[in-house]
Design a protein around this motif. Structure first.
Motif, PDB file in Angstrom:
ATOM      1  N   ARG B 221       0.818  -1.214   0.000  1.00 50.44           N
ATOM      2  CA  ARG B 221       0.000   0.000   0.000  1.00 50.44           C
ATOM      3  C   ARG B 221       0.854   1.268   0.000  1.00 50.44           C
ATOM      4  NH1 ARG B 221      -4.202  -1.153   4.661  1.00 50.44           N
ATOM      5  NH2 ARG B 221      -2.563  -2.550   5.347  1.00 50.44           N
ATOM      6  N   ILE B 222       1.986   1.215   0.711  1.00 47.81           N
ATOM      7  CA  ILE B 222       2.861   2.389   0.752  1.00 47.81           C
ATOM      8  C   ILE B 222       3.580   2.563  -0.591  1.00 47.81           C
ATOM      9  CG2 ILE B 222       4.913   3.392   1.857  1.00 47.81           C
ATOM     10  CD1 ILE B 222       2.547   3.484   3.701  1.00 47.81           C
ATOM     11  N   MET B 223       3.980   1.432  -1.178  1.00 43.44           N
ATOM     12  CA  MET B 223       4.773   1.504  -2.418  1.00 43.44           C
ATOM     13  C   MET B 223       3.998   2.216  -3.535  1.00 43.44           C
ATOM     14  SD  MET B 223       7.579   1.069  -3.861  1.00 43.44           S
ATOM     15  CE  MET B 223       8.615  -0.050  -2.920  1.00 43.44           C
ATOM     16  N   ILE B 224       2.690   1.964  -3.615  1.00 47.87           N
ATOM     17  CA  ILE B 224       1.861   2.624  -4.621  1.00 47.87           C
ATOM     18  C   ILE B 224       1.977   4.141  -4.492  1.00 47.87           C
ATOM     19  CG2 ILE B 224      -0.546   2.981  -5.354  1.00 47.87           C
ATOM     20  CD1 ILE B 224       0.733   0.238  -5.976  1.00 47.87           C
ATOM     21  N   PHE B 225       1.952   4.565  -3.253  1.00 56.06           N
ATOM     22  CA  PHE B 225       2.035   5.968  -2.910  1.00 56.06           C
ATOM     23  C   PHE B 225       3.413   6.536  -3.286  1.00 56.06           C
ATOM     24  CE2 PHE B 225       1.919   9.131   0.721  1.00 56.06           C
ATOM     25  CZ  PHE B 225       0.973   9.923   0.129  1.00 56.06           C
ATOM     26  N   VAL B 226       4.455   5.735  -2.969  1.00 56.78           N
ATOM     27  CA  VAL B 226       5.826   6.155  -3.257  1.00 56.78           C
ATOM     28  C   VAL B 226       6.034   6.267  -4.769  1.00 56.78           C
ATOM     29  CG1 VAL B 226       8.249   5.441  -3.087  1.00 56.78           C
ATOM     30  CG2 VAL B 226       6.744   5.216  -1.109  1.00 56.78           C
ATOM     31  N   GLU B 227       5.447   5.346  -5.525  1.00 56.65           N
ATOM     32  CA  GLU B 227       5.566   5.374  -6.985  1.00 56.65           C
ATOM     33  C   GLU B 227       4.867   6.605  -7.550  1.00 56.65           C
ATOM     34  OE1 GLU B 227       5.921   0.671  -8.257  1.00 56.65           O
ATOM     35  OE2 GLU B 227       3.961   1.616  -8.230  1.00 56.65           O
ATOM     36  N   LEU B 228       3.722   6.866  -6.990  1.00 57.91           N
ATOM     37  CA  LEU B 228       2.936   8.012  -7.438  1.00 57.91           C
ATOM     38  C   LEU B 228       3.728   9.315  -7.278  1.00 57.91           C
ATOM     39  CD1 LEU B 228      -0.743   8.486  -6.389  1.00 57.91           C
ATOM     40  CD2 LEU B 228       0.857  10.274  -5.818  1.00 57.91           C
ATOM     41  N   LEU B 229       4.538   9.378  -6.210  1.00 58.04           N
ATOM     42  CA  LEU B 229       5.265  10.605  -5.935  1.00 58.04           C
ATOM     43  C   LEU B 229       6.543  10.761  -6.749  1.00 58.04           C
ATOM     44  CD1 LEU B 229       4.936  11.015  -2.095  1.00 58.04           C
ATOM     45  CD2 LEU B 229       4.323  12.691  -3.828  1.00 58.04           C
ATOM     46  N   GLY B 230       7.142   9.646  -7.134  1.00 60.41           N
ATOM     47  CA  GLY B 230       8.464   9.861  -7.730  1.00 60.41           C
ATOM     48  C   GLY B 230       8.911   8.858  -8.775  1.00 60.41           C
ATOM     49  N   ARG B 231       8.045   7.975  -9.227  1.00 60.02           N
ATOM     50  CA  ARG B 231       8.478   7.030 -10.249  1.00 60.02           C
ATOM     51  C   ARG B 231       7.622   7.219 -11.491  1.00 60.02           C
ATOM     52  NH1 ARG B 231      12.346   7.028 -10.051  1.00 60.02           N
ATOM     53  NH2 ARG B 231      12.938   5.142 -11.161  1.00 60.02           N
ATOM     54  N   SER B 232       8.189   6.889 -12.634  1.00 63.98           N
ATOM     55  CA  SER B 232       7.414   7.029 -13.870  1.00 63.98           C
ATOM     56  C   SER B 232       7.105   5.664 -14.465  1.00 63.98           C
ATOM     57  CB  SER B 232       8.169   7.899 -14.864  1.00 63.98           C
ATOM     58  OG  SER B 232       9.477   7.397 -15.009  1.00 63.98           O
ATOM     59  N   SER B 233       6.922   4.705 -13.559  1.00 60.85           N
ATOM     60  CA  SER B 233       6.499   3.371 -13.988  1.00 60.85           C
ATOM     61  C   SER B 233       5.881   2.683 -12.777  1.00 60.85           C
ATOM     62  CB  SER B 233       7.702   2.555 -14.489  1.00 60.85           C
ATOM     63  OG  SER B 233       8.672   2.469 -13.458  1.00 60.85           O
ATOM     64  N   GLY B 234       5.214   1.574 -13.043  1.00 56.75           N
ATOM     65  CA  GLY B 234       4.623   0.817 -11.948  1.00 56.75           C
ATOM     66  C   GLY B 234       3.159   1.146 -11.744  1.00 56.75           C
ATOM     67  N   VAL B 235       2.537   0.374 -10.869  1.00 59.13           N
ATOM     68  CA  VAL B 235       1.097   0.486 -10.635  1.00 59.13           C
ATOM     69  C   VAL B 235       0.720   1.875 -10.104  1.00 59.13           C
ATOM     70  CG1 VAL B 235      -0.840  -0.473  -9.336  1.00 59.13           C
ATOM     71  CG2 VAL B 235       0.901  -2.014 -10.250  1.00 59.13           C
ATOM     72  N   GLY B 236       1.550   2.379  -9.189  1.00 57.92           N
ATOM     73  CA  GLY B 236       1.253   3.684  -8.588  1.00 57.92           C
ATOM     74  C   GLY B 236       1.281   4.798  -9.620  1.00 57.92           C
ATOM     75  N   TYR B 237       2.296   4.706 -10.498  1.00 59.04           N
ATOM     76  CA  TYR B 237       2.394   5.705 -11.558  1.00 59.04           C
ATOM     77  C   TYR B 237       1.173   5.633 -12.463  1.00 59.04           C
ATOM     78  CZ  TYR B 237       3.590   7.459 -16.186  1.00 59.04           C
ATOM     79  OH  TYR B 237       3.557   8.089 -17.384  1.00 59.04           O
ATOM     80  N   ARG B 238       0.746   4.404 -12.808  1.00 56.28           N
ATOM     81  CA  ARG B 238      -0.386   4.200 -13.710  1.00 56.28           C
ATOM     82  C   ARG B 238      -1.666   4.783 -13.099  1.00 56.28           C
ATOM     83  NH1 ARG B 238       0.925   3.313 -18.630  1.00 56.28           N
ATOM     84  NH2 ARG B 238       2.436   1.794 -17.879  1.00 56.28           N
ATOM     85  N   ILE B 239      -1.832   4.587 -11.808  1.00 55.61           N
ATOM     86  CA  ILE B 239      -3.030   5.103 -11.141  1.00 55.61           C
ATOM     87  C   ILE B 239      -3.052   6.626 -11.241  1.00 55.61           C
ATOM     88  CG2 ILE B 239      -4.111   5.427  -8.867  1.00 55.61           C
ATOM     89  CD1 ILE B 239      -3.224   2.552  -8.216  1.00 55.61           C
ATOM     90  N   GLN B 240      -1.910   7.229 -10.962  1.00 59.07           N
ATOM     91  CA  GLN B 240      -1.843   8.687 -11.014  1.00 59.07           C
ATOM     92  C   GLN B 240      -2.096   9.203 -12.429  1.00 59.07           C
ATOM     93  OE1 GLN B 240       1.917  10.254 -11.371  1.00 59.07           O
ATOM     94  NE2 GLN B 240       1.524  12.205 -10.346  1.00 59.07           N
ATOM     95  N   TYR B 241      -1.521   8.506 -13.407  1.00 54.89           N
ATOM     96  CA  TYR B 241      -1.643   8.896 -14.810  1.00 54.89           C
ATOM     97  C   TYR B 241      -3.115   8.934 -15.239  1.00 54.89           C
ATOM     98  CZ  TYR B 241      -1.055   8.547 -19.901  1.00 54.89           C
ATOM     99  OH  TYR B 241      -1.122   8.745 -21.241  1.00 54.89           O
ATOM    100  N   TYR B 242      -3.837   7.843 -14.923  1.00 55.86           N
ATOM    101  CA  TYR B 242      -5.235   7.791 -15.348  1.00 55.86           C
ATOM    102  C   TYR B 242      -6.136   8.648 -14.471  1.00 55.86           C
ATOM    103  CZ  TYR B 242      -4.241   4.400 -18.936  1.00 55.86           C
ATOM    104  OH  TYR B 242      -3.762   3.807 -20.065  1.00 55.86           O
ATOM    105  N   TYR B 243      -5.687   8.903 -13.234  1.00 57.17           N
ATOM    106  CA  TYR B 243      -6.437   9.824 -12.384  1.00 57.17           C
ATOM    107  C   TYR B 243      -6.410  11.220 -13.010  1.00 57.17           C
ATOM    108  CZ  TYR B 243      -7.455  12.945  -8.470  1.00 57.17           C
ATOM    109  OH  TYR B 243      -7.978  13.933  -7.676  1.00 57.17           O
ATOM    110  N   ASN B 244      -5.249  11.606 -13.527  1.00 55.20           N
ATOM    111  CA  ASN B 244      -5.139  12.905 -14.183  1.00 55.20           C
ATOM    112  C   ASN B 244      -6.010  12.991 -15.427  1.00 55.20           C
ATOM    113  OD1 ASN B 244      -3.395  13.909 -12.295  1.00 55.20           O
ATOM    114  ND2 ASN B 244      -1.544  13.300 -13.412  1.00 55.20           N
ATOM    115  N   LEU B 245      -6.207  11.830 -16.067  1.00 57.88           N
ATOM    116  CA  LEU B 245      -7.074  11.791 -17.244  1.00 57.88           C
ATOM    117  C   LEU B 245      -8.531  11.544 -16.870  1.00 57.88           C
ATOM    118  CD1 LEU B 245      -4.902   9.650 -19.716  1.00 57.88           C
ATOM    119  CD2 LEU B 245      -5.073  12.149 -19.564  1.00 57.88           C
ATOM    120  N   VAL B 246      -8.780  11.448 -15.564  1.00 62.56           N
ATOM    121  CA  VAL B 246     -10.105  11.144 -15.022  1.00 62.56           C
ATOM    122  C   VAL B 246     -10.712   9.897 -15.681  1.00 62.56           C
ATOM    123  CG1 VAL B 246     -12.156  12.251 -14.053  1.00 62.56           C
ATOM    124  CG2 VAL B 246     -10.365  13.676 -15.042  1.00 62.56           C
ATOM    125  N   ASP B 247      -9.833   8.904 -15.923  1.00 63.27           N
ATOM    126  CA  ASP B 247     -10.309   7.622 -16.436  1.00 63.27           C
ATOM    127  C   ASP B 247     -10.357   6.629 -15.277  1.00 63.27           C
ATOM    128  OD1 ASP B 247     -10.844   5.253 -17.691  1.00 63.27           O
ATOM    129  OD2 ASP B 247      -9.354   5.525 -19.296  1.00 63.27           O
TER     130      ASP B 247
END
Lengths: 255, 286
Positions: B221-247
């Motif tokens: 659960r933490i890793m998703i958050f960590v990816e969202l903040l500073g990685r450009s790959s992985g599940v966390g990044y993907r969630i953030q990406y589509y959140y920005n697209l409101v998909d």
């Protein structure tokens, strides 16, 4: 070869933050090779402390304690069976054998033989939690015998069992120990047990723990529970303990 | 995360008073062996109810906010056909594994030290409590700045956030060691390394298991958050990406496969190992 134990002017003080407790003071006792000595006394007389020292678990004592030979094989039977709960009955016995370098298979087959000896031949695969208290203590006895000890230490081994089971185990103990000469030290608060099992009874008193008397129990073996000679010894020991106990009312007045 | 001020370790009496069969092992959760078929049916019923509740909530808040199970699974399929599903899962799993190994190592060492050495407990015990109360965000940001915005930082940051909870579990386990069994082994002249391996470790094993299990789910659960903040790959990044697209279909779809993977690991790996290792505990009733 059975061991010889000498406690010379032995003392043990437990130092607490506020006060110190003198558990043992000026104890002079010798356990000759092959003898069966029972230490009996009220709680707080330091008999368990004595056993801990004999087992090498407690080294913070005053005076001297010697065990000859120094490398004598030791086994302990405690009040609680102290079995490893994640090991089967067989595994518990094999554990002490494997720790001595025996191959796993040999250790396990020896363990099976010992389980047979204590009447638990069928229970090898069962975990301690699946055994009754008496059966657990039997496994513990088998474990003690497994290392073929020169010195067997027993700390109230039957006091957690019901009297019927305890009586039966005492008899078995006598029979099993007769097979080989070993030095045995028993600590108990059960006067009858001390007289029934011991060649010699060492009577201790509390506060501080000292030896009050040593009595040779010359009732012949095999002993019968209803032997009048035993009853006589039991009476003598009880008398000695009663006399060494401070009278409750006088407590706190003296000193 | 809750932080609990730890009192002095319980004295040996606690372990001793468990009676002849207690021997310091924790009773743990009550495991009913039961009928495997019935258990499977209950599990299926539980999952069906969950899907129903999910669909219900989706209807209430609207499918554009929380897509239902059917739409989500369709989106998972789409993400697979687009080819990023497995690379996402792989990279996130790699980071989680790294973070978990670090956190487990730290908590085993720290837990052992805190449980065995009173001086360590006095000096460093409070650190664990303090560590548990530092906001995760602060830890992540500081580690990213200190180590650099890379996978190692993601692993270290996550491990540091997860470690306190795991240290507590191991610490508890070390405190629960029953000295009576060690005494027994010592009187039988059992060498020290064998006492450690065959007397001490098995007693702490249930606690280490608890540490591993809580640690792993927390790490994910933490890793998703960590990816969202500073990685450009992985599940966390993907969630953030589509959140920005409101998909939102794709947001939920990014998380669902990994949840499945974690569940599979729990039921397919952890539980069977646990059942085997702790089989002696279930035997009371027989």
């Amino acid at each position: 070869m059975s061991a010889r134990l000498v406690f010379a002017n032995l003392g043990r003080t437990f130092r607490g933050a506020r006060e110190s407790t003198v558990a043992l003071k000026g104890v002079n006792v010798t356990l000759e090779p092959g003898s069966f000595t029972a230490f009996v006394g009220p709680s707080g007389c330091g008999k368990s402390t004595l056993l801990h020292i004999a087992a090498g678990l407690d080294t913070q004592f005053d005076g001297t304690f010697t065990r000859e030979p120094a490398d004598a094989t030791l086994a302990c039977l405690f009040q609680q069976p102290r079995l490893l709960p994640w090991q089967t009955a067989r595994g518990n016995i094999a554990f002490v054998l494997e720790a001595r370098g025996l191959a796993r298979r040999d250790a396990r087959s020896r363990a099976d033989g010992l389980l047979d000896l204590v009447g638990l031949g069928e229970a090898g695969d069962r975990f301690p939690a699946q055994l009754s208290g008496g059966m657990q203590q039997r496994v513990s006895l088998a474990r003690a015998l497994a290392v073929d000890p020169d010195l067997l230490l027993m700390d109230e081994p039957f006091s957690a069992l019901d009297e019927l089971t305890a009586a039966r185990l005492r008899e078995e103990l006598v029979a099993l120990c007769a097979a080989k000469e070993r030095t045995i030290l028993l600590v108990t608060h059960n006067i009858h047990e001390a007289c029934y099992l011991g060649d010699r009874v060492v009577v201790m008193s509390a506060h501080p723990g000292t030896v009050v008397a040593e009595i040779a129990v010359d009732a012949k073996r095999p002993r019968r529970l209803d032997d009048p000679r035993l009853a006589e010894f039991t009476g003598i020991v009880r008398d000695l303990i009663d006399r060494s106990e401070p009278v409750p009312q006088s407590r706190g007045v003296a000193a | 995360m809750t932080t609990v001020e730890r009192a002095a370790p319980p004295s040996a009496e606690v372990a001793l008073s468990e009676g002849p069969t207690g021997s310091g092992a924790p009773t743990g959760r009550g495991k009913r062996p039961g009928d495997p078929l019935l258990n499977a049916l209950y599990l299926l019923a539980s999952l069906a109810l969950l899907a129903l509740a999910w669909q219900l909530v989706s209807w209430i808040v609207g499918a554009d906010v929380l897509p239902g199970p059917y739409a989500s699974i369709a989106a998972v399929e789409k993400s697979q056909s687009e080819g990023y599903l497995w690379t996402d899962i792989g990279i996130t799993a790699y980071r989680i594994a790294g973070a978990f190994v670090i956190a487990m190592t730290v908590s085993l060492v720290m837990g052992a030290l805190l449980g065995r050495l009173p001086i360590a407990e006095r000096l460093f015990g409070p650190w664990v409590t303090i560590g548990a109360s530092i906001p995760s965000l602060v830890v992540i940001v500081v580690i990213y700045l200190a180590v650099g915005i890379n996978d190692h930082a993601a692993m270290i940051g996550t491990a540091l956030i997860v470690a306190p909870a795991m240290i507590y579990a191991v610490w508890d386990g070390v405190r629960a060691i029953n000295p009576e069994l060690q005494e027994m082994a010592r009187t039988f002249a059992v060498p020290k390394h064998i006492i450690l391996r065959r007397v001490i470790l098995p007693q702490t094993a249930p606690f280490i298991f608890t540490a591993a299990r809580t640690g792993l789910s927390l790490t994910w659960r933490i890793m998703i958050f960590v990816e969202l903040l500073g990685r450009s790959s992985g599940v966390g990044y993907r969630i953030q990406y589509y959140y920005n697209l409101v998909d939102m279909n794709r947001v939920v779809a990014a998380a669902v496969p990994f949840i499945g993977l974690m569940l599979a690991f729990e039921f397919g790996v952890l539980r069977p190992i646990e059942r085997f290792v702790f089989r002696w505990r279930r035997s009371e009733a027989q």
